[in-house]
Write an enzyme that holds these catalytic residues in place. Structure first.
Site, PDB file in Angstrom:
ATOM      1  N   HIS A   1       3.514   6.478  -6.966  1.00 31.51           N
ATOM      2  CA  HIS A   1       2.739   7.608  -7.484  1.00 31.51           C
ATOM      3  C   HIS A   1       3.576   8.890  -7.362  1.00 31.51           C
ATOM      4  O   HIS A   1       3.611   9.722  -8.259  1.00 31.51           O
ATOM      5  CB  HIS A   1       1.448   7.726  -6.679  1.00 31.51           C
ATOM      6  CG  HIS A   1       0.355   8.514  -7.340  1.00 31.51           C
ATOM      7  ND1 HIS A   1      -0.785   8.872  -6.677  1.00 31.51           N
ATOM      8  CD2 HIS A   1       0.216   9.012  -8.595  1.00 31.51           C
ATOM      9  CE1 HIS A   1      -1.572   9.556  -7.501  1.00 31.51           C
ATOM     10  NE2 HIS A   1      -0.982   9.647  -8.665  1.00 31.51           N
TER      11      HIS A   1
ATOM     12  N   HIS B   1       0.837  -1.201   0.000  1.00 27.82           N
ATOM     13  CA  HIS B   1       0.000   0.000   0.000  1.00 27.82           C
ATOM     14  C   HIS B   1       0.882   1.265   0.000  1.00 27.82           C
ATOM     15  O   HIS B   1       0.737   2.135  -0.858  1.00 27.82           O
ATOM     16  CB  HIS B   1      -0.914  -0.016   1.230  1.00 27.82           C
ATOM     17  CG  HIS B   1      -1.802   1.187   1.353  1.00 27.82           C
ATOM     18  ND1 HIS B   1      -3.136   1.150   1.049  1.00 27.82           N
ATOM     19  CD2 HIS B   1      -1.549   2.469   1.747  1.00 27.82           C
ATOM     20  CE1 HIS B   1      -3.669   2.348   1.237  1.00 27.82           C
ATOM     21  NE2 HIS B   1      -2.717   3.162   1.673  1.00 27.82           N
ATOM     22  N   GLU B   2       1.783   1.338   0.945  1.00 24.97           N
ATOM     23  CA  GLU B   2       2.634   2.532   1.054  1.00 24.97           C
ATOM     24  C   GLU B   2       3.550   2.658  -0.157  1.00 24.97           C
ATOM     25  O   GLU B   2       3.830   3.763  -0.627  1.00 24.97           O
ATOM     26  CB  GLU B   2       3.444   2.526   2.355  1.00 24.97           C
ATOM     27  CG  GLU B   2       2.605   2.556   3.635  1.00 24.97           C
ATOM     28  CD  GLU B   2       1.565   3.683   3.665  1.00 24.97           C
ATOM     29  OE1 GLU B   2       1.797   4.727   3.045  1.00 24.97           O
ATOM     30  OE2 GLU B   2       0.503   3.503   4.302  1.00 24.97           O
TER      31      GLU B   2
ATOM     32  N   HIS C   1       1.726   4.394  -2.898  1.00 24.68           N
ATOM     33  CA  HIS C   1       1.785   5.859  -2.754  1.00 24.68           C
ATOM     34  C   HIS C   1       3.154   6.353  -3.227  1.00 24.68           C
ATOM     35  O   HIS C   1       3.265   7.369  -3.910  1.00 24.68           O
ATOM     36  CB  HIS C   1       1.626   6.262  -1.285  1.00 24.68           C
ATOM     37  CG  HIS C   1       0.204   6.214  -0.785  1.00 24.68           C
ATOM     38  ND1 HIS C   1      -0.829   6.859  -1.423  1.00 24.68           N
ATOM     39  CD2 HIS C   1      -0.339   5.619   0.317  1.00 24.68           C
ATOM     40  CE1 HIS C   1      -1.957   6.666  -0.734  1.00 24.68           C
ATOM     41  NE2 HIS C   1      -1.687   5.902   0.315  1.00 24.68           N
TER      42      HIS C   1
HETATM   43 ZN    ZN Z   1      -2.999   5.246   1.856  1.00 26.49          ZN
END
Ligand code: ZN
Length: 680
Positions: free
Chosen positions: A473, A466-467, A470
């Site tokens: 991105h 998940h991290e 980010h």
């Molecule tokens: Zn998040």
């Protein structure tokens, strides 16, 4: 004396060289100097991107670079001196942002650039940057006449005071409640919670055990305590916090009314019918009605399955000896037992299969296969702790594209949880060189012990992905302007798309062998464990989804009224009751006052935005479904995701970007399928 925060860092920040003594002088100097230079810039007769915005970005970058280092160090290696220096800067920074946010000269300069004939010749990212600034100015009330502006600023100040009162009431009501219990009453409760309860009693000068309403304690009792009366006592105390059903001293009833009325009045001053209409100005979904419809659709599709799940739970509870109807305080308890019976897969059993080096190798290999970038570790001596690792991300032709730090393990004086922070954003400097983005990835996993590497639970692997999503991105952006490069300028309801999308990979039978190998035998996760793990993913997923939809619909409805007089305590209660009547599969007791401690929307930033959680899941699932349709490791699909989502940051409307990637607008079907709710 040299001040690293002032002189700038040539290559990467010198984290090891930053001292608490440098913080205040540096920030104070930069803030004052920035303000002075901004006034100089605004003297330009004809404001343009080149003579106004570009130099402004340079000033902003200087402040951001210094402050992000300070903020980061304070989060991961805090000391009393550093915290003091950090906190001492906060009022000055708030003041600075307030001045710039209400700056007529800046507002007019942006307006003049937007209206000038040269505006059309700017790049899309530049135009979006200007438009975003103009929208922020408008929403801060700067375009109002003098009288209205005074009212607006008074209402804003009162609103922020009300929001902190709400949060204070929740905290105080939570802290004020204590319940002494015997060892017998704690039957079934994990040892960790029992130890904490004994320590809590001891700290208050009691013997035995003392329970509090903090979430870990509440959660453990509701999930594990076999004593049904105790569960009921905890439940009723928890769901009546800060309400008329408990101490009048912390009753949030009137506070909620005031908060909603203030938000409505602010929205009306800006020319919107209600707060929801104002809030969507900065969202991906542009119409409140669209949000209502989207949530309703999910309710309709998920409810039949949730009723089945509830029936299964009720039947199971009966077999386990439950008498009378299943109550709200029984749900977590029997659910946990049912989960254990059905899936008998302990998180701990999986740990040996997910050693950190294997997981990281798999993650980096996957990234390379999907997006064609290579990740290599580099030794960097200027880190803040020995366990921190530093990496380069390079393109196929070897060009450096981004850098990142990984600070993976828990330790004292480090903030809890997992998060990605930007250290530097990608941008074109005034000398036309490109500033390479730098990301900070932080987790709190258990560190390696003895000869063994750090071992992760599957849940933790998901967190890491998940991290990292980010992070990608932020790092793989191709946008050259910092207001909209990476995660900047991406609306709240779209920014979790890349992170939730990357979580999906941890749930693929084809990917699990890539990220798992028993740390002693090297064996990948056995097929039988893969099957149980995948089956456990959707345990009670429909009931869980309905809970979130209930909160999201309630949030949208109370923020979608146009008449101040409508908003009363009774109306808030009735609104929630009506939503529950339609959505919930198990109605809570009448004394339940969940809304009185719903800080996300009353004190936090989620007002008319709670739906974002579900919306981002829809985007992530639907995007992932294209990989399922065209081949998980299909390089073309990977490249398309890179080029339409990851590289584009906030320069274009996320709905347009998503539609470019998917060939159509988002649909909820993939989410329902991934959640095992609707196979059709
Ligand atoms: Zn998040």
């Amino acid at each position: 004396m040299q001040n690293l925060l002032l002189d700038g860092f040539s290559d990467v920040p010198d984290f090891a060289g930053i001292t608490p003594e440098q913080v205040q002088p540096a920030i104070k100097y930069v803030l004052a100097d920035n303000l002075a230079r901004i006034e100089q810039l605004l003297l330009a007769a004809e404001p343009t991107w080149e003579n106004t915005i570009a130099p402004l970005e340079e000033l902003d970058n200087r402040l951001h670079e210094a402050w992000s280092c300070v903020g980061h160090l304070n989060a991961v290696v805090s000391t009393p001196a550093l915290r003091e220096a950090h906190n001492a800067c906060l009022p000055q920074l708030t003041e600075y942002n307030l001045v710039l946010g209400q700056h007529d000269g800046l507002y007019q300069a942006c307006q003049r650039i937007a209206k000038s004939p040269t505006f059309a010749a700017l790049t899309r990212a530049q135009r979006t940057s200007i438009n975003n600034s103009l929208l922020d100015f408008t929403l801060s009330g700067i375009a109002l006449n003098t009288d209205q502006r005074a009212v607006f600023s008074k209402l804003s100040q009162e609103l922020s005071r009300l929001c902190s009162t709400f949060e204070d009431n929740v905290l105080d009501a939570t802290d004020a409640w204590q319940l002494p219990v015997s060892a017998q009453q704690l039957a079934g409760v994990p040892e960790l919670t029992q130890v904490a309860a004994a320590e809590f009693a001891h700290s208050k000068g009691h013997s035995g055990y003392l329970l509090g309403l903090n979430f870990p304690c509440y959660h453990a009792i509701l999930t594990y305590a076999t004593d049904r009366n105790l569960r009921e006592q905890m439940y009723s105390a928890y769901v009546t916090r800060a309400s008329d059903q408990a101490s009048a001293r912390w009753d949030n009833g009137p506070v909620m009314v005031d908060i909603l009325r203030h938000r409505l009045q602010l929205a009306r001053l800006l020319g919107y019918p209600h707060h929801a209409a104002c809030s969507v100005q900065k969202k991906m979904v542009k119409q409140p009605q669209q949000i209502h419809d989207f949530l309703q659709q999910l309710v309709t599709r998920a409810k039949p399955r949730a009723l089945q799940e509830l029936q299964q739970l009720t039947d199971f509870a009966r077999q386990q000896g439950l008498e009378g109807p299943l109550q709200a305080w029984d749900v977590a308890f029997y659910s946990e037992r049912l989960r254990q019976t059905q899936y008998a897969i302990a998180e701990e059993e999986l740990r040996p299969y997910f050693p950190m080096p294997t997981v990281l190798d798999g993650l980096f290999t996957l990234t390379q296969r999907l997006y064609g970038v290579t990740i290599t570790e580099h030794v960097n001596t200027t880190v803040w702790h020995d366990s921190v690792r530093f990496f380069h991300v390079t393109d196929k032709d070897g060009t450096l594209r981004a850098q990142f730090y990984m600070d993976l393990y828990a330790r004292p004086h480090k903030r809890g949880g997992a998060w990605m922070d930007e250290c530097r954003a990608r941008r074109l400097r005034q000398d036309h060189t490109v500033q390479i983005p730098i990301a900070l990835l932080n987790c709190n996993f258990a560190p390696p012990t003895g000869d063994a590497p750090a071992l992760l639970t599957h849940d933790e692997v998901v967190t890491l992905f998940h991290e990292f999503g980010h992070g990608l991105h932020h790092m793989l952006t191709a946008v050259d302007y910092p207001q909209v490069s990476g995660i900047n300028g991406v609306p709240w309801d779209a920014v979790e798309l890349p992170s939730q999308f990357h979580e999906q990979w941890c749930w693929q039978a084809e990917v699990l062998p890539l990220i798992s190998a028993h740390y002693q035998t090297g064996e990948t996760l056995p097929q039988v464990m893969i099957e149980r793990l995948l089956a456990s993913r959707n345990f009670q997923s429909a009931m869980h989804m309905l809970r979130q939809l209930e909160f999201a619909l309630f949030d949208m409805q109370i923020h979608s009224v146009s008449d101040v007089d409508t908003i009363t305590s009774a109306w808030i209660e009735q609104t929630l009751a009506a939503v529950r009547q339609q959505v919930a599969v198990l109605l809570p007791p009448a004394y339940n006052r969940f809304q009185h401690s719903f800080s996300h929307i009353f004190a936090g930033g989620y007002a008319a935005g709670y739906y974002s959680y579900k919306w981002a899941e829809v985007l992530a699932s639907d995007a992932f479904a294209r990989f399922e349709e065209e081949g998980l490791f299909n390089p073309e699909v990977g490249r398309a995701f890179l080029q339409t989502i990851l590289e584009r940051g906030g320069e274009q409307e996320p709905m347009e970007l998503f539609t470019q990637f998917r060939g159509r607008s988002p649909q909820i079907d993939a989410l329902l399928r991934h959640a095992g709710i609707d196979a059709s």
